[in-house]
Scaffold this active site. Structure first.
Site, PDB file in Angstrom:
ATOM      1  CG  ASP A 136     -35.023 -28.471  18.072  1.00 26.01           C
ATOM      2  OD1 ASP A 136     -34.049 -27.702  18.097  1.00 26.01           O
ATOM      3  OD2 ASP A 136     -34.994 -29.572  17.491  1.00 26.01           O
ATOM      4  CG  HIS A 166     -31.464 -28.041  15.622  1.00 27.54           C
ATOM      5  ND1 HIS A 166     -32.402 -28.850  16.223  1.00 27.54           N
ATOM      6  CD2 HIS A 166     -30.655 -28.870  14.917  1.00 27.54           C
ATOM      7  CE1 HIS A 166     -32.167 -30.111  15.904  1.00 27.54           C
ATOM      8  NE2 HIS A 166     -31.112 -30.151  15.116  1.00 27.54           N
ATOM      9  CG  ASN A 257     -25.990 -36.552  14.118  1.00 30.12           C
ATOM     10  OD1 ASN A 257     -26.642 -37.240  13.343  1.00 30.12           O
ATOM     11  ND2 ASN A 257     -26.454 -35.422  14.631  1.00 30.12           N
ATOM     12  CB  SER A 320     -31.813 -33.268  14.114  1.00 25.80           C
ATOM     13  OG  SER A 320     -31.157 -33.337  15.347  1.00 25.80           O
TER      14      SER A 320
END
Length: 639
Positions: A136, A166, A257, A320
């Site tokens: 990430d 994130h 998404n 996520s």
């Protein structure tokens, strides 16, 4: 030279060139960065010897990221030792929404109750000893997190500290410590490794992700969490996740998404990766979640609270967050069953899910919403496993001698199924695909023992469905128990096929089933041949007509007949048969040349007996006529 520095050097060089030289002399082709995957050592050497600059080499992936001009790239593409070359595409985080929480964090974490995490903690499962690589934006050194280690693949820093937020949020869902402050992670004792592959904007390059996967393989990670995605398909990325999976690593990724109607992101859509969709607090699919046939599990993903930059906490939504829940639960299951392979754990997770939506696997929830099972459910699962062993000692021995994943993969390939599809078939009938001593036992289930799995493949091969078989058995007051071997059942099914008109060959026994199938397939082909090229009957007619023509020719040329012409006449009788051989041979594929040649040789046997008698009579009459003429000429000359 790293990628960032090289790009700056190229830019400065171009600027200097444009300043010092006329425009028509100043053009210099900009180098492109690509991923090169090679077939062998020769391919690797070809990359080294080329004019390309190697930015990164991935020893575990047989690949490299290079910068090169078009000419060099084209030359590598043509090299037979190079598997393929593809652009270094972009990837980004999979986030739908962020809600700023400036006040004290919400202590009620609905997501933990939804997946029954407290039940696992009560059983002492905290993910202890399981290594998770969180690929990430990095992980911030938050007071609620313990970071075991990490690695940075981005150009601008060697630190794996999060500068976007994130990665820290994902890490908190997985492993925030239970210190009575902030939030609780699902696997608080798991070893968290921050693999920074995204920059401070949440974006990165494929080359950076490949470098992260290469690092995870080299450092023996148990789980890779991929809360990111791209709409672009990449062969290099697919090969990389396959290599990681073959190395025994579990891979979990966000489905995306984009909502319903959009394809899943990559790498979630690749077979070795567990694709995760997102649910809300009502256990319904979240409106933002991408869904599709590749979805394997669902997990909480809407309004999830977790750690953030600094010492703060944030509520975020996205697949996520859902993927993080699956990675964490797998850590608990891995701790519970430490000897099981990644493939076995992946299949076992089906038992740790609550079926939602349509019965069975569906495009929204996959196998269902992940949940740690209640103690009674777990006891039942263990009990079912114990039934396959004679004793506890025998069970331990089975663990050590279980069939390897590679063997199972080859078997699935032979059956033209994905390995998870074959495992699903076994599981649907209460059989554990992964819990056998060796491959022979699995083959026994498929090919020798009469059970639901073997019957499935037997019917599939025969082109029948189970309902047809059940009706036929019921009509004859039979059950599967009346058959002692799979061969007996196979013979019964083939006999049933013949009676229902699927085959026209009524001869044969149960011991010659393979020959019966071949013969049944050949007969319709001969019929089609007769329709298109009427060979059999017309050949007989043509032969008779030629025999009649030959007889007339002999009578008309009686005064000048010679033995050579009569011999030639006899040969003409055979000529149509040779033409027929050629027609039959070329009418079907060359792959069946031997079979068709035999059919051609048998054609003369199909001529009528009367025609054969006429042919013999013609030859005898012709021979007598020759003798008569010669005798007459001898007498005439003697006078």
């Amino acid at each position: 030279m790293n990628k960032l520095l090289r790009r700056k050097v190229v830019s400065v060089s171009l600027l200097v060139g444009l300043t010092l030289f006329p425009a028509h002399h100043s053009y210099a082709e900009e180098e492109k960065q690509v991923i090169v995957v090679y077939e062998n050592k020769q391919g690797e050497e070809a990359v080294r010897e080329s004019d390309a600059a190697i930015e990164e080499q991935y020893e575990q992936l047989s690949a490299a990221a290079i910068s090169a001009d078009t000419e060099t790239i084209d030359a590598l593409k043509e090299d037979p030792d190079i598997k393929y070359v593809e652009p270094d595409s972009k990837i980004s985080i999979s986030t739908s929404d962020v809600v700023d929480q400036s006040e004290a964090p919400i202590l009620d974490q609905w997501n933990l109750t939804s997946i029954q995490a407290p039940t696992a903690w009560e059983d002492g499962l905290t993910g202890k000893g399981v290594k998770i690589a969180i690929m990430d934006s990095g992980i911030y050194p938050h007071q609620n997190l313990h970071i075991t280690g990490g690695y940075s693949t981005v150009d601008y820093t060697t630190s794996y500290e999060d500068d976007e937020g994130h990665g820290t949020h994902v890490a908190g869902i997985i492993g925030a410590e239970h210190d009575e402050h902030g939030t609780d992670g699902i696997a608080p004792d798991a070893d968290l490794f921050a693999v920074k592959v995204l920059d401070d904007t949440g974006e990165g390059y494929l080359s950076d992700l490949l470098e992260g996967i290469n690092w995870a393989i080299s450092n023996n990670m148990d789980i890779i969490n991929l809360s990111m995605g791209t709409a672009d398909k990449s062969d290099a990325l697919e090969d990389a996740v396959q290599k990681a999976y073959q190395a025994g690593i579990l891979l979990v990724a966000a489905s995306g998404n984009e909502g319903a109607g959009h394809s899943l992101d990559y790498p979630a859509a690749y077979e070795p990766v567990i694709a995760v969709s997102a649910t809300n607090s009502n256990d319904n699919i979240a409106s933002f979640s991408s869904v599709g046939d590749k979805v394997e599990f669902a997990a909480p993903g809407a309004d999830i609270q977790s750690t953030y930059l600094g010492s703060g906490y944030r509520v975020m939504s996205g697949t996520s967050q859902a993927a993080s829940h699956v990675s964490a639960l797998l850590a608990l299951v891995k701790q519970q069953f430490p000897d099981e392979t990644n493939l076995q754990l992946r299949t076992r997770l089906q038992h740790y899910s609550k079926d939602l939506g349509q019965e069975g696997r569906d495009a929204l929830y996959g196998y269902g919403l992940i949940q740690f099972p209640a103690p009674v459910q777990e006891e039942e699962l263990v009990s079912n496993n114990l039934e396959r062993s004679k004793s506890e000692g025998a069970r331990d021995e089975v663990k050590e001698e279980k069939v390897t994943i590679e063997e199972l993969r080859f078997l699935a390939d032979d059956l033209k199924l994905r390995i998870d599809e074959l495992a699903d078939l076994f599981a649907a009938h209460g059989l554990d695909f992964y819990n056998y001593h060796n491959l022979n036992e699995v083959n026994d289930v498929i090919y020798q023992n009469i059970n639901e799995v073997s019957v499935h493949f037997l019917l599939e091969k025969a082109g029948m469905d189970r309902e047809q078989l059940d009706k036929q058995l019921a009509a004859e007051d039979l059950t599967l128990d009346d058959f002692n071997t799979i061969e007996e059942l196979s013979a019964y099914i083939k006999e049933f096929e013949q009676h229902t008109g699927n085959g026209e060959n009524q001869a044969g026994t149960s011991e010659g089933n393979d020959e019966e199938v071949d013969t049944t397939q050949d007969i319709p082909m001969t019929d089609d041949q007769t329709d298109e090229n009427p060979v059999n009957v017309p050949v007989e007619a043509d032969s008779t007509e030629k025999e009649k023509v030959d007889l007339g020719t002999v009578l008309q040329q009686a005064d000048s007949a010679e033995k050579e012409k009569i011999d030639s006449g006899v040969q003409q009788v055979d000529e149509p048969n040779r033409e027929t051989d050629e027609i039959i041979f070329t009418h079907k594929s060359a792959g069946k040349a031997d079979q068709e040649d035999q059919q051609g040789k048998h054609l003369p046997d199909t001529a009528s007996p009367i025609g054969n008698m006429i042919a013999i009579g013609v030859m005898l009459a012709a021979a007598g006529l020759v003798l008569y003429i010669r005798n007459r000429r001898t007498k005439f000359r003697s006078r």
